[in-house]
Design an enzyme around this catalytic site. Structure first.
Site, PDB file in Angstrom:
ATOM      1  N   HIS A  76       0.833  -1.219   0.000  1.00 53.78           N
ATOM      2  CA  HIS A  76       0.000   0.000   0.000  1.00 53.78           C
ATOM      3  C   HIS A  76       0.866   1.268   0.000  1.00 53.78           C
ATOM      4  O   HIS A  76       0.504   2.278   0.602  1.00 53.78           O
ATOM      5  CB  HIS A  76      -0.949   0.035   1.199  1.00 53.78           C
ATOM      6  CG  HIS A  76      -1.953  -1.076   1.219  1.00 53.78           C
ATOM      7  ND1 HIS A  76      -3.228  -0.944   0.731  1.00 53.78           N
ATOM      8  CD2 HIS A  76      -1.865  -2.351   1.653  1.00 53.78           C
ATOM      9  CE1 HIS A  76      -3.886  -2.089   0.878  1.00 53.78           C
ATOM     10  NE2 HIS A  76      -3.082  -2.965   1.431  1.00 53.78           N
ATOM     11  N   ASN A 149     -10.300  -2.814   2.379  1.00 55.08           N
ATOM     12  CA  ASN A 149      -9.979  -2.828   0.953  1.00 55.08           C
ATOM     13  C   ASN A 149     -11.247  -2.622   0.144  1.00 55.08           C
ATOM     14  O   ASN A 149     -12.342  -2.659   0.697  1.00 55.08           O
ATOM     15  CB  ASN A 149      -9.380  -4.193   0.561  1.00 55.08           C
ATOM     16  CG  ASN A 149      -7.898  -4.304   0.884  1.00 55.08           C
ATOM     17  OD1 ASN A 149      -7.223  -3.304   1.154  1.00 55.08           O
ATOM     18  ND2 ASN A 149      -7.384  -5.521   0.848  1.00 55.08           N
ATOM     19  N   HIS A 340      -4.078   0.993  11.932  1.00 54.80           N
ATOM     20  CA  HIS A 340      -3.881  -0.278  12.639  1.00 54.80           C
ATOM     21  C   HIS A 340      -5.256  -0.871  12.970  1.00 54.80           C
ATOM     22  O   HIS A 340      -6.047  -0.220  13.674  1.00 54.80           O
ATOM     23  CB  HIS A 340      -3.116   0.008  13.933  1.00 54.80           C
ATOM     24  CG  HIS A 340      -2.742  -1.217  14.714  1.00 54.80           C
ATOM     25  ND1 HIS A 340      -3.133  -2.489  14.359  1.00 54.80           N
ATOM     26  CD2 HIS A 340      -2.009  -1.360  15.836  1.00 54.80           C
ATOM     27  CE1 HIS A 340      -2.658  -3.348  15.233  1.00 54.80           C
ATOM     28  NE2 HIS A 340      -1.968  -2.692  16.150  1.00 54.80           N
ATOM     29  N   TYR A 363       0.778  -4.266  12.200  1.00 50.89           N
ATOM     30  CA  TYR A 363       0.681  -2.842  11.871  1.00 50.89           C
ATOM     31  C   TYR A 363       1.542  -1.951  12.773  1.00 50.89           C
ATOM     32  O   TYR A 363       2.138  -0.981  12.307  1.00 50.89           O
ATOM     33  CB  TYR A 363      -0.786  -2.395  11.835  1.00 50.89           C
ATOM     34  CG  TYR A 363      -1.481  -2.917  10.580  1.00 50.89           C
ATOM     35  CD1 TYR A 363      -1.724  -4.279  10.415  1.00 50.89           C
ATOM     36  CD2 TYR A 363      -1.850  -2.083   9.556  1.00 50.89           C
ATOM     37  CE1 TYR A 363      -2.316  -4.774   9.268  1.00 50.89           C
ATOM     38  CE2 TYR A 363      -2.455  -2.571   8.400  1.00 50.89           C
ATOM     39  CZ  TYR A 363      -2.683  -3.920   8.262  1.00 50.89           C
ATOM     40  OH  TYR A 363      -3.258  -4.415   7.131  1.00 50.89           O
TER      41      TYR A 363
HETATM   42 FE1  HDE Z   1      -2.610  -4.780   5.442  1.00 52.18          FE
HETATM   43  N1  HDE Z   1      -0.795  -4.032   5.934  1.00 52.18           N
HETATM   44  N2  HDE Z   1      -1.979  -6.613   5.987  1.00 52.18           N
HETATM   45  N3  HDE Z   1      -4.366  -5.605   4.807  1.00 52.18           N
HETATM   46  N4  HDE Z   1      -3.243  -2.999   4.846  1.00 52.18           N
HETATM   47  C1  HDE Z   1      -0.414  -2.753   5.782  1.00 52.18           C
HETATM   48  O1  HDE Z   1       0.721  -1.494   7.414  1.00 52.18           O
HETATM   49  C2  HDE Z   1      -0.899  -6.879   6.719  1.00 52.18           C
HETATM   50  C3  HDE Z   1      -4.722  -6.907   4.868  1.00 52.18           C
HETATM   51  C4  HDE Z   1      -4.490  -2.671   4.429  1.00 52.18           C
HETATM   52  O2  HDE Z   1      -3.190   3.527   4.020  1.00 52.18           O
HETATM   53  C5  HDE Z   1       0.921  -2.470   6.412  1.00 52.18           C
HETATM   54  O3  HDE Z   1       1.104   0.693   7.758  1.00 52.18           O
HETATM   55  C6  HDE Z   1      -0.849  -8.266   7.069  1.00 52.18           C
HETATM   56  C7  HDE Z   1      -6.129  -7.073   4.641  1.00 52.18           C
HETATM   57  C8  HDE Z   1      -4.534  -1.278   4.054  1.00 52.18           C
HETATM   58  O4  HDE Z   1      -1.610   3.331   5.514  1.00 52.18           O
HETATM   59  C9  HDE Z   1       1.293  -3.796   7.071  1.00 52.18           C
HETATM   60  C10 HDE Z   1      -1.948  -8.830   6.474  1.00 52.18           C
HETATM   61  C11 HDE Z   1      -6.608  -5.820   4.431  1.00 52.18           C
HETATM   62  C12 HDE Z   1      -3.253  -0.795   4.286  1.00 52.18           C
HETATM   63  C13 HDE Z   1       0.129  -4.678   6.670  1.00 52.18           C
HETATM   64  C14 HDE Z   1      -2.661  -7.782   5.800  1.00 52.18           C
HETATM   65  C15 HDE Z   1      -5.498  -4.914   4.532  1.00 52.18           C
HETATM   66  C16 HDE Z   1      -2.471  -1.894   4.792  1.00 52.18           C
HETATM   67  C17 HDE Z   1       1.934  -1.863   5.499  1.00 52.18           C
HETATM   68  C18 HDE Z   1      -2.351 -10.282   6.482  1.00 52.18           C
HETATM   69  C19 HDE Z   1      -8.047  -5.413   4.109  1.00 52.18           C
HETATM   70  C20 HDE Z   1      -2.740   0.603   4.038  1.00 52.18           C
HETATM   71  C21 HDE Z   1       2.046  -0.405   5.903  1.00 52.18           C
HETATM   72  C22 HDE Z   1      -2.674 -10.760   7.728  1.00 52.18           C
HETATM   73  C23 HDE Z   1      -8.945  -5.679   5.178  1.00 52.18           C
HETATM   74  C24 HDE Z   1      -2.997   1.493   5.200  1.00 52.18           C
HETATM   75  C25 HDE Z   1       1.261  -0.294   7.091  1.00 52.18           C
HETATM   76  C26 HDE Z   1      -2.557   2.900   4.882  1.00 52.18           C
HETATM   77  C27 HDE Z   1      -1.136  -1.788   5.187  1.00 52.18           C
HETATM   78  C28 HDE Z   1       0.059  -5.947   7.079  1.00 52.18           C
HETATM   79  C29 HDE Z   1      -3.829  -8.018   5.049  1.00 52.18           C
HETATM   80  C30 HDE Z   1      -5.661  -3.500   4.349  1.00 52.18           C
HETATM   81  C31 HDE Z   1       2.632  -4.360   6.691  1.00 52.18           C
HETATM   82  C32 HDE Z   1       0.229  -8.935   7.886  1.00 52.18           C
HETATM   83  C33 HDE Z   1      -6.919  -8.382   4.661  1.00 52.18           C
HETATM   84  C34 HDE Z   1      -5.727  -0.502   3.534  1.00 52.18           C
HETATM   85  O5  HDE Z   1       1.348  -3.689   8.450  1.00 52.18           O
END
Ligand code: HDE
Length: 680
Positions: A76, A149, A340, A363
């Site tokens: 992202h 999402n 988060h 997060y």
């Molecule tokens: Fe994320 N995801 N994600 N994700 N995600 C990040 O956090 C992660 C997942 C989502 O505009 C990271 O600050 C794991 C689902 C958005 O700043 C990180 C897993 C959904 C954003 C991270 C998922 C999301 C992130 C990277 C699997 C939809 C952007 C930078 C368990 C419900 C937020 C950050 C923004 C961002 C981890 C799966 C949505 C690495 C481990 C499912 C919208 O922490």
């Protein structure tokens, strides 16, 4: 003794104001406040001599510059955000005690960041990908983040596989290609070998993954959460955002052209809409399942690869979010915002979805590296609007000046404060779900159906949507070099639909599956974009005009504007164009600076005195719009041009020969695209 938790009287906007600075008309100083007399020449031993180490001004300026970048988000990275507010329709006290969901008169400030997932920070925005839709609610009980999402399900069922998924979709490590694209071997190899991804892949191959605008896409919390009311009763919940303008998409050829013509297409659209006062709006929806009904469905409600069909569990619209203010500084706000899923308030709790559980760790961890330490909550954009007090101290970039010697609990020197607050006074208490089990690394049997909902999605698509999915698979797999991976994917998606798999196999030269699809027993109309809200407002129309245009044109343009449509004049140069009656129109774009793909519709006016070059340029616009199924209007000379090019008398092409031209053109624009047009 329990301490009150007063709400800060300052709104989020006022809070942010304190940190803003306007450097205009100010003296230039160092960061220590020293006024500078010179800023263009470093301090040298003689005009042609070496630079001196004592030049503290040069060193400060250069050191700061050298450290201007922070690591981009691991996923992202490419995102854009805006401020706004959330208003509730009716109290949700039946389901939750969250204060911001009690009183419809309360406006909760929000900050929303939209993003693509796979691409780097500077990548194009109209790539095929899921979009992040992350909302921070600054509530009086602390920040609540709904980090969702635009696709309601996810690729994997367990967080431990996330690094694998992301490694597979990111550019391949040996040559760092391709950027921001899933059309490559490692992604599809991952898919074929992790078949739980089938459902989300159907969504990513559909039009949902190429939204027309961030203002025109749905948002989903994806996981099952819990709402808990004041009596301690819990319900399972799924969150939705429904765009007031409806859910609309680009077509793939158009999306690819936009990537080159305007890689900032989505942020520009969001920014300009807010600047124009066309505030993007989304309604918040909830689906509720009683705790007693947890096992009543043919899917496990903890499985993030499953949605709750809206026809079975209706979405109740409970409030509206309006994005009404652009950021002042993208780095300070959009880049430094830290979302988060674990930022919750009393009345909102988690489920045991194993994907959500893992996110609850990831997060904070990621912000530590990205934002450089544990004090990111003090950055202006991340600060809650209510006060926060605890015994955490120090760390990189600490801004709070905590007074007094006590930084531990329990203590007597500060009367044991800051002190926990009972649940009845707003203290967060986790929902007391009973859990028991053996320590195992395994997947529940109830998570093992990977294809039923993927098929449900396919069966719910309209014919053009199905065609787009087949083309998307054919494109993506057509870029895959490994024959084995291609074949594995075809075999995998034969489990979704043999019609789909056969056509894809044909396109990529793989062996088609045998057999036929079972008769359709269930579909979910809510999954198709065909039935979505269709409105003309905020649609951009390229109006192609030359000197000596007919005097009626300003009238037509006014009627379009009254419907909220945005006509923008395109011509050969930026000189005003003049009508036969002496009226003048300001030109916003030239054929050089603009392109048909950047508009929702094309309106060819031309003029009798326009030269051949102009006519050709106008027809290039119209032809491209035609191939992208967009509405086309023509009056005056434009009608003759379209006729000569064979572009008239097709669905969605409206010419000035009809007496109701303006009304019909507006209708055609509202329809968004005209799929029943015959495009070769
Ligand atoms: Fe994320 N995801 N994600 N994700 N995600 C990040 O956090 C992660 C997942 C989502 O505009 C990271 O600050 C794991 C689902 C958005 O700043 C990180 C897993 C959904 C954003 C991270 C998922 C999301 C992130 C990277 C699997 C939809 C952007 C930078 C368990 C419900 C937020 C950050 C923004 C961002 C981890 C799966 C949505 C690495 C481990 C499912 C919208 O922490």
């Amino acid at each position: 003794m329990t301490k009150k938790h007063p709400v800060n009287e300052k709104s989020k906007q006022e809070q942010l104001e304190q940190f803003k600075t306007d450097d205009r008309n100010q003296a230039l100083t160092t960061n220590q406040g020293l006024k500078l007399s010179e800023d263009e020449f470093s301090l040298k031993a003689g005009e042609r001599g070496p630079t001196l180490m004592e030049d503290f001004h040069f060193r400060e300026k250069m050191t700061h510059f050298d450290h201007e970048r922070i690591p981009e988000r691991i996923v992202h990275a490419r995102g854009f955000a805006a401020h706004g507010e959330f208003e509730l329709y009716d109290s949700l006290s039946e389901y939750t005690k969250a204060k911001f969901l009690q009183n419809p008169s309360v406006k909760t400030p929000v900050f929303v960041r939209f993003s693509t997932v796979a691409g780097s920070k500077g990548s194009a925005e109209t790539v095929r990908d899921a979009r992040g839709f992350a909302t921070k609610f600054y509530t009086e009980e602390g920040n609540y983040d709904l980090v969702g999402n635009n696709i309601p399900v996810f690729f994997i069922q367990d967080a431990i596989k996330f690094p694998d998924l992301i490694h597979a979709v990111k550019p391949e490590p040996h040559n760092e290609m391709p950027q921001a694209a899933s059309a490559h071997d490692t992604f599809w190899d991952f898919i074929a070998n992790n078949q739980e991804s089938a459902h989300m892949v159907m969504w990513s191959m559909s039009d949902r993954a190429i939204p027309r605008s961030l203002r025109m896409m749905e948002g989903f919390g994806v996981h099952t959460f819990r709402l808990v009311n004041a009596e301690g009763k819990a319900h399972f919940v799924k969150f939705h955002w429904k765009p007031v303008l409806g859910t609309h998409s680009l077509v793939w050829d158009e999306a690819q052209t936009i990537s080159g013509k305007d890689p900032d297409f989505h942020r520009r659209d969001l920014w300009e809409s807010i600047e124009n006062g066309d505030y993007p709006e989304y309604e918040l929806g909830i689906q509720i399942i009683d705790e007693e009904d947890e096992f009543k469905f043919d899917f496990d409600i903890l499985d993030p690869t499953k949605l709750w069909p809206e026809e079975d569990i209706p979405v109740k619209l409970v409030g509206k979010m309006t994005l009404n203010r652009n950021v002042d500084n993208v780095f300070a706000e959009t880049e430094q915002v830290a979302f988060h899923p674990g930022h919750v308030v009393p009345g909102i709790d988690f489920s045991n979805d194993p994907l959500l559980q893992g996110r609850l760790f990831s997060y904070t961890d990621t912000q530590l590296i990205r934002l450089g330490g544990p004090n990111f909550h003090e950055l202006p954009i991340n600060r809650p609007v209510c006060p926060f007090h605890n015994n955490q101290r120090d760390g990189y970039g600490r801004q709070t000046i905590n007074k007094g010697p006590v930084s531990y609990h329990r203590n007597s020197l500060a009367a044991n404060t800051p002190a926990p607050v009972p649940e009845s006074e707003g203290g967060y208490a986790h929902y007391q779900e009973k859990v028991e089990g053996r320590k195992v690394r395994s997947r529940s049997e109830s998570f093992k159906d990977h294809f039923s909902q993927a098929t449900l999605f396919w069966n719910s698509m309209s014919p053009p949507e199905k065609e787009h999915i087949i083309s998307a698979f054919s494109f993506e797999l057509g870029k895959v070099k490994s024959k084995s991976v291609q074949q594995q994917v075809v075999d995998m998606f034969a489990n979704v639909s043999t019609v789909l798999a056969k056509q894809v196999a044909q396109a990529i030269g793989a062996t088609p599956p045998s057999g036929e699809d079972a008769p359709v027993t269930k579909s979910s109309p809510a999954l198709s974009q065909e039935q979505t809200i269709k409105k003309p407002n905020t649609r951009k129309v390229a109006v192609i005009v030359a000197n000596d245009f007919s005097g009626d044109l300003p009238q037509v343009l006014n009627s379009l504007k009254q419907q909220g449509i945005q006509p923008e004049i395109v011509s050969t140069t930026l000189q005003n164009v003049k009508g036969t009656d002496g009226s003048e129109l300001e030109v916003q774009h030239t054929f050089l600076t603009s392109d048909s793909v950047l508009f929702d519709a094309v309106y060819v006016v031309g003029s009798a005195s326009a030269d051949e070059k102009f006519r050709k340029e106008a027809l290039t616009f119209a032809q491209e719009a035609f191939e992208h199924f967009k509405p086309i209007g023509a009056t005056d000379e434009g009608v003759k041009w379209l006729k000569a090019a064979g572009l008239d008398s097709s669905p969605g092409v409206v010419t000035g020969e009809t007496t109701r031209f303006t009304d019909e053109f507006i209708e055609a624009i509202s329809a968004h695209r005209h799929w029943n047009r015959h495009v070769i």
